[in-house]
Design a protein around this motif. Structure first.
Motif, PDB file in Angstrom:
ATOM      1  N   ARG A  87     -24.413  17.375  11.096  1.00 40.40           N
ATOM      2  CA  ARG A  87     -24.334  15.922  10.929  1.00 40.40           C
ATOM      3  C   ARG A  87     -23.319  15.338  11.913  1.00 40.40           C
ATOM      4  NH1 ARG A  87     -26.533  14.053   6.188  1.00 40.40           N
ATOM      5  NH2 ARG A  87     -27.166  15.616   4.664  1.00 40.40           N
ATOM      6  N   THR A  88     -23.611  14.145  12.412  1.00 39.31           N
ATOM      7  CA  THR A  88     -22.649  13.458  13.271  1.00 39.31           C
ATOM      8  C   THR A  88     -21.802  12.523  12.414  1.00 39.31           C
ATOM      9  OG1 THR A  88     -24.284  11.720  13.720  1.00 39.31           O
ATOM     10  CG2 THR A  88     -24.126  13.521  15.300  1.00 39.31           C
ATOM     11  N   GLU A 122     -26.673  21.258  19.580  1.00 40.07           N
ATOM     12  CA  GLU A 122     -25.322  21.817  19.656  1.00 40.07           C
ATOM     13  C   GLU A 122     -24.364  21.214  18.633  1.00 40.07           C
ATOM     14  OE1 GLU A 122     -24.909  24.403  21.600  1.00 40.07           O
ATOM     15  OE2 GLU A 122     -27.007  24.116  22.210  1.00 40.07           O
ATOM     16  N   THR A 123     -24.801  20.232  17.867  1.00 37.09           N
ATOM     17  CA  THR A 123     -23.933  19.616  16.861  1.00 37.09           C
ATOM     18  C   THR A 123     -23.578  20.648  15.791  1.00 37.09           C
ATOM     19  OG1 THR A 123     -25.015  17.477  17.224  1.00 37.09           O
ATOM     20  CG2 THR A 123     -23.665  17.702  15.233  1.00 37.09           C
ATOM     21  N   GLU A 124     -22.304  20.787  15.532  1.00 34.47           N
ATOM     22  CA  GLU A 124     -21.842  21.832  14.607  1.00 34.47           C
ATOM     23  C   GLU A 124     -22.330  21.584  13.190  1.00 34.47           C
ATOM     24  OE1 GLU A 124     -17.674  24.065  13.229  1.00 34.47           O
ATOM     25  OE2 GLU A 124     -17.608  22.327  14.568  1.00 34.47           O
ATOM     26  N   TRP A 125     -22.814  22.653  12.562  1.00 31.19           N
ATOM     27  CA  TRP A 125     -23.333  22.596  11.194  1.00 31.19           C
ATOM     28  C   TRP A 125     -22.327  23.230  10.244  1.00 31.19           C
ATOM     29  CZ3 TRP A 125     -24.488  26.107   7.331  1.00 31.19           C
ATOM     30  CH2 TRP A 125     -25.322  25.665   6.300  1.00 31.19           C
ATOM     31  N   THR A 135     -28.432  10.993   9.168  1.00 32.25           N
ATOM     32  CA  THR A 135     -28.211  11.448  10.531  1.00 32.25           C
ATOM     33  C   THR A 135     -29.445  11.137  11.369  1.00 32.25           C
ATOM     34  OG1 THR A 135     -26.768  13.250   9.810  1.00 32.25           O
ATOM     35  CG2 THR A 135     -27.741  13.467  11.981  1.00 32.25           C
ATOM     36  N   THR A 136     -29.222  10.712  12.602  1.00 32.92           N
ATOM     37  CA  THR A 136     -30.332  10.530  13.536  1.00 32.92           C
ATOM     38  C   THR A 136     -30.291  11.663  14.556  1.00 32.92           C
ATOM     39  OG1 THR A 136     -28.975   9.058  14.890  1.00 32.92           O
ATOM     40  CG2 THR A 136     -30.432   8.030  13.240  1.00 32.92           C
TER      41      THR A 136
END
Length: 335
Positions: A131-132, A141-144, A301-302
């Motif tokens: 999630r951002t 690459e967004t950390e989960w 989240t988009t």
């Protein structure tokens, strides 16, 4: 020969349709005979001769938790599409989710390695994309983190870890992370519930939103990735980021039904969560509203879809045509 697990689900059945239409030699796993009827129905949406396409499939009764049955199914296989999964957002189902999604995927990976499979395509979910905390889109690459994740997403993340383990053991893999998949035939689960809800003409809609993609795009991209030189990569499959009001309006309009205009309040959702839990305890019906569900509605989240577009030099198809097609089929089956 190509092997498809989860061949009787939304993605699996549409994938089998594409593969058989391309005259690909394909074997598919099924667990119970009644599930095969659903595949024939899906085929009938797209062709006047579904039986001939269905007959091209080498069906094998097997379970991804039953290693001996899997070993038999892998004979002469070179490529594997792993679509099988258990979907539930009920926290009490976590052990079952983990067994099927993580352990089942580990079994598939292990047998792929043992049999020298050339490439594995694993179907995951955008629930495993981080999630951002700003308005920017999340990407691959967004950390989960597990915090606020639902049980299904957690176990699909564990499944992805098994796939990456396979990659470290020289198995070529690709992972797809589709958003909400729009497609016909499975009206009581997944995106089918949107069509069912819109058909009732409710005034209310849930807050928040998600990424949406057509089942045609998902299956076409899976095949393109497997036929490419790309491996050891994961791809977000989202055509559009929409609010739930927007998608329900699209479907309601295509069905000539009343469009929802009033957002549910979060206090109403919390009351609904307690009622949902009570119903689950009394009747055993699946949970639909949990703490993680409400958190996701509050913090939507988009998603960024540029990676797969660049990798395959493609564009996603318009959601409206799939909505119209699926709505027409829903009406014909419920009139």
């Amino acid at each position: 020969m190509v092997l498809v697990t989860g061949g009787t689900g939304l993605v699996g059945s549409h994938l089998l349709l594409k593969l058989t239409m391309n005259n690909t030699k394909v074997r598919a796993l099924y667990r119970t005979e009644d599930k095969l009827t659903q595949v024939k129905k899906i085929f009938s949406y797209y062709t006047d001769d579904p039986a001939s396409l269905f007959a091209k499939i080498d069906w094998v009764q097997a379970d991804i938790l039953d290693i001996p049955s899997l070993e038999n199914a892998f004979e002469s296989i070179t490529y594997v599409y792993h679509c099988a999964a258990y979907i539930s957002f009920n926290p009490s189902d976590f052990k079952k989710l983990e067994r099927i999604n993580r352990e089942g995927t580990a079994n598939i990976v292990n047998i792929c390695i043992a049999n020298g499979i050339k490439k594995l395509c694993h179907v995951s979910t955008i629930g495993t994309i981080g999630r951002t905390i700003t308005d920017e889109h999340a990407d691959e690459e967004t950390e989960w983190t597990r915090q606020h994740a639902n049980p299904y997403a957690i176990t699909k993340h564990l499944a992805e870890m098994e796939v990456w383990r396979g990659a470290q053991e020289n198995l070529e893999v690709v992972i797809v992370n589709p958003g909400v998949i729009l497609g016909p035939g499975f009206w009581n689960s997944g995106s089918g519930s949107f069509f069912k809800t819109a058909s009732k003409g409710y005034n209310y809609y849930p807050p928040g939103g998600s990424g949406f993609v057509t089942v045609n795009d998902v299956t076409n991209i899976m095949i393109a990735l497997m036929n490419s030189d790309i491996y050891n990569e994961r791809f977000i499959l989202v055509a559009e980021n929409l609010t739930y009001q927007q998608i329900l309006k699209k479907i309601a309009l295509s069905m000539d039904k009343k469009q929802p205009s009033t957002s549910l309040k979060f206090w109403q959702l919390n009351l609904g969560r307690f009622a949902d839990r009570l119903r689950n305890l009394i009747t055993g019906s699946p949970r639909t509203i949990t703490k993680s569900t409400i958190y996701g509605l509050k913090n939507p989240t988009t998603f960024n879809n540029e990676k797969v577009k660049k990798a395959l030099n493609m564009e996603f198809e318009d959601l409206d045509e799939q909505v119209k097609f699926s709505s027409k089929l829903f009406i014909s089956e419920h009139s």
